[in-house]
Scaffold this active site. Structure first.
Site, PDB file in Angstrom:
ATOM      1  N   GLN A   1       0.831  -1.141  -0.046  1.00 36.71           N
ATOM      2  CA  GLN A   1       0.162   0.056  -0.105  1.00 36.71           C
ATOM      3  C   GLN A   1       0.902   1.370  -0.171  1.00 36.71           C
ATOM      4  O   GLN A   1       0.237   2.396  -0.285  1.00 36.71           O
ATOM      5  CB  GLN A   1      -0.983   0.000   1.169  1.00 36.71           C
ATOM      6  CG  GLN A   1      -0.166   0.040   2.581  1.00 36.71           C
ATOM      7  CD  GLN A   1      -1.140   0.123   3.708  1.00 36.71           C
ATOM      8  OE1 GLN A   1      -1.466  -1.014   3.974  1.00 36.71           O
ATOM      9  NE2 GLN A   1      -1.433   1.156   4.282  1.00 36.71           N
TER      10      GLN A   1
ATOM     11  N   CYS B   1      -5.070   0.940   3.786  1.00 39.16           N
ATOM     12  CA  CYS B   1      -5.679  -0.547   4.166  1.00 39.16           C
ATOM     13  C   CYS B   1      -6.863  -0.954   4.108  1.00 39.16           C
ATOM     14  O   CYS B   1      -7.138  -2.043   3.774  1.00 39.16           O
ATOM     15  CB  CYS B   1      -5.060  -0.777   5.626  1.00 39.16           C
ATOM     16  SG  CYS B   1      -5.738   0.332   6.753  1.00 39.16           S
TER      17      CYS B   1
ATOM     18  N   ASN C   1      -1.203  -9.177   4.982  1.00 35.79           N
ATOM     19  CA  ASN C   1      -1.243  -7.795   5.302  1.00 35.79           C
ATOM     20  C   ASN C   1      -0.754  -7.023   3.901  1.00 35.79           C
ATOM     21  O   ASN C   1      -0.791  -7.538   2.745  1.00 35.79           O
ATOM     22  CB  ASN C   1      -0.027  -7.556   6.058  1.00 35.79           C
ATOM     23  CG  ASN C   1      -0.121  -6.110   6.683  1.00 35.79           C
ATOM     24  OD1 ASN C   1      -0.910  -5.246   6.372  1.00 35.79           O
ATOM     25  ND2 ASN C   1       1.113  -5.767   7.795  1.00 35.79           N
TER      26      ASN C   1
ATOM     27  N   HIS D   1      -5.874  -0.668  11.711  1.00 39.70           N
ATOM     28  CA  HIS D   1      -5.319  -1.105  10.434  1.00 39.70           C
ATOM     29  C   HIS D   1      -6.583  -2.395   9.888  1.00 39.70           C
ATOM     30  O   HIS D   1      -7.022  -3.184  10.774  1.00 39.70           O
ATOM     31  CB  HIS D   1      -4.197  -1.789  10.864  1.00 39.70           C
ATOM     32  CG  HIS D   1      -3.298  -2.329   9.371  1.00 39.70           C
ATOM     33  ND1 HIS D   1      -3.255  -1.323   8.460  1.00 39.70           N
ATOM     34  CD2 HIS D   1      -2.649  -3.294   9.285  1.00 39.70           C
ATOM     35  CE1 HIS D   1      -2.431  -2.128   7.419  1.00 39.70           C
ATOM     36  NE2 HIS D   1      -2.106  -3.215   7.905  1.00 39.70           N
TER      37      HIS D   1
END
Length: 559
Positions: free
Chosen positions: A355, A361, A524, A503
């Site tokens: 990202q 996110c 992630n 997040h």
């Protein structure tokens, strides 16, 4: 008649005052403390930046050219044997947490070299260059403070490192505290800080030779990994206690820049990045010495500040209930839930993305759970457009690089038609762009979305097993999380309330590790340089980091 007999009473008073002041001045400048060349001490090393308190114990024998340092109550031990061979040997004994293997106590050997012999490491600073500052109080004890300031100048802006050593006023003196404080005149802020508190000090009792003997049941092999980092890991206290011996982190920083192709616009930025890097490396190594069941590593983000890392956590705190339907797992029997599942292995998950330094996110978590729904419906793996969500969902309350929420994505897509492929809309930019959404190019349309029962891990397991990958919010503000490498991550300070979730990530599975810890497998969006190829295993214990607090998934319209 003497000179004193000729003086007036007023002059006599003045002379007495000068004598008293001179005596007071002499008393205010005590003799610089001298410690014996052998001692046993213990205390704590504090790293305020990372909120770390690391207990230590040291055995030092200067005349015999050896010392031993234990941290975390003997979990990690380092033997400095300058008395062995030509240049000495350093031994490090600690549990080695290996991927997929339970921790075993291992011994690593780093031999000294010509020009870089192994020397006994002390936990007392060299007081050359220190001058008396004042008396004071530290840790409830009356002390004398000795200080040394070192200033370096860059572009007419100075960085000053102030080392303050507090010793008792007793005879003989005892160490109480050693503190380093770095101040940047350009930024008007402290760029570094660490503190060593001494709780126990004994230089009278003899130290047994057995203290310095390596356990006979261990075979010591070479320290894993190339470069200067192995030497820093072997003796992490040198830069703290003996900065006059040089900074090996300069070389490590050069290796880091080369590995990750880092370059900086100005020399001043280079200095600042080196400061961030130093603090982050110190934290990484300290936490690893605690052997917590997971391992941290230096990654591409190690030169970033806390504030920069914070910008990558862009999940907004939920301010009102969303319109999602409840999911309580009642449609799935307990017996139908497998012991483990990994949707990445099963082909439902697209490759890990980056990202960049952008709080986007939320667009990754939401797009990727929709990708999972596409796979569950059609058996096809697709890459959907995060950039479209960044550019176009502002009316739903999302803010591009400044944060958003997954459910707001679902709401916007339900009203506006669906989400296109990445190749159709255009690549991810890592910044806000102009919306050019075309409804006719949407490949997935949402019928409804669901909220898994908050905090219910059994319901989340059922959803993962039967609905596919699930978007979840987590607390990623704990400093160690930014440098996770492998193992099952558990940190008691990692929050699990709705307000803690900063997040957005994707839950792609769950399982049990070799030590019996149950974990969630999380994808992630910080690139494959982060974590275990972009993934992290987060412990289910206490709903650590809030994985089960705000989980959502979608149901698609039928094609």
């Amino acid at each position: 008649m003497s000179f004193l007999d000729k003086m007036s009473p007023r002059h006599m008073v003045l002379v007495c005052f000068i004598l008293v002041a001179s005596l007071a001045s002499l008393q205010a400048s005590p003799v610089k403390p001298v410690f014996k060349d052998h001692y046993h001490a213990s205390g704590q090393i504090r790293l305020p930046y990372a909120e770390i308190i690391e207990p230590f114990e040291i055995f030092f024998q200067g005349p015999k050219n050896r010392s031993r340092m234990d941290t975390y109550s003997g979990m990690d031990k380092v033997y400095f044997r300058g008395d062995e061979k030509d240049y000495g040997n350093l031994y490090k004994i600690s549990p080695a947490t290996l991927k997929g293997i339970a921790s075993l106590e291992s011994c690593f050997l780093i031999p000294g070299e010509k020009g870089a012999p192994v020397m006994p490491q002390s936990m007392l600073p060299d007081l050359t260059g220190f001058t008396f500052l004042s008396g004071g109080l530290r840790n409830g004890q009356s002390v004398n403070l000795w200080q040394n300031k070192t200033t370096m100048t860059f572009f007419n802006q100075s960085r000053t490192s102030t080392y303050t050593f507090a010793v008792t006023t007793t005879t003989p003196p005892r160490p109480v505290q050693y503190r380093m404080m770095g101040f940047d005149s350009l930024l008007g802020s402290h760029f570094d800080e660490y503190i060593i508190d001494y709780d126990f000090y004994d230089e009278a009792t003899a130290i047994s030779d057995d203290i310095f003997s390596i356990p006979k049941n261990l075979t010591c092999a070479g320290f894993p990994g190339p470069g200067v980092e192995q030497k820093i890991k072997g003796n992490p206290m040198r830069e703290m206690v003996n900065p006059e011996m040089g900074d090996r982190l300069h070389q490590l920083f050069d290796e880091y820049k080369q590995k990750y192709d880092k370059s900086y616009k100005t020399d001043l930025e280079h200095v600042q990045r080196k400061g961030h890097f130093t603090k982050n490396v110190r934290m990484i190594h300290s936490i690893n010495r605690a052997n917590l069941g997971y391992v941290l590593d230096i990654n591409h983000m190690a030169d970033q500040s806390h504030q920069e890392l914070k910008r990558m956590r862009g999940r907004l705190r939920q301010t009102r209930p969303n319109n999602g339907l409840p999911y309580d797992g009642s449609d799935v029997s307990d017996d139908a839930v497998p012991d483990h599942i990994d949707w990445n292995v099963l082909g439902a998950v697209s490759p890990v993305k980056d990202q960049a330094v952008c709080g986007s996110c939320w667009s990754f978590g939401s797009a990727e759970t929709i990708e999972g729904a596409v796979f569950m419906q059609s058996g096809k793996r697709v890459r959907l457009s995060q950039q479209m969500l960044m550019d176009c969902t502002w009316a739903a309350g999302n803010n591009g690089c400044d944060g958003g929420e997954e459910w707001r994505v679902y709401e916007w897509l339900m009203k506006n038609g669906g989400i296109p492929l990445e190749e159709t809309y255009g690549p991810y930019l890592g910044q806000n762009g102009m919306c050019h959404y075309d409804k006719s190019k949407a490949v997935a349309s949402i019928k409804k979305y669901y909220n898994v029962t908050s905090g219910n891990q059994k319901d989340l397991k059922k959803a993962l097993a039967t609905k596919g990958p699930i978007a979840v919010g987590i607390d990623a503000a704990v400093p160690s999380f930014s440098f996770y490498s492998y193992g099952t991550y558990y940190d008691a300070s990692c929050g699990n309330t709705v307000d803690d979730l900063d997040h957005a990530v994707l839950a792609v599975g769950y399982g049990t590790d070799s030590s019996g810890q149950d974990y969630w497998l999380i994808k992630n969006s910080w690139s494959t340089h982060w974590g275990n190829n972009g993934y992290v295993a987060i412990s289910m214990k206490d709903n650590n980091c809030g994985v089960a607090t705000a989980a959502t998934y979608v149901e698609l319209e039928k094609n």
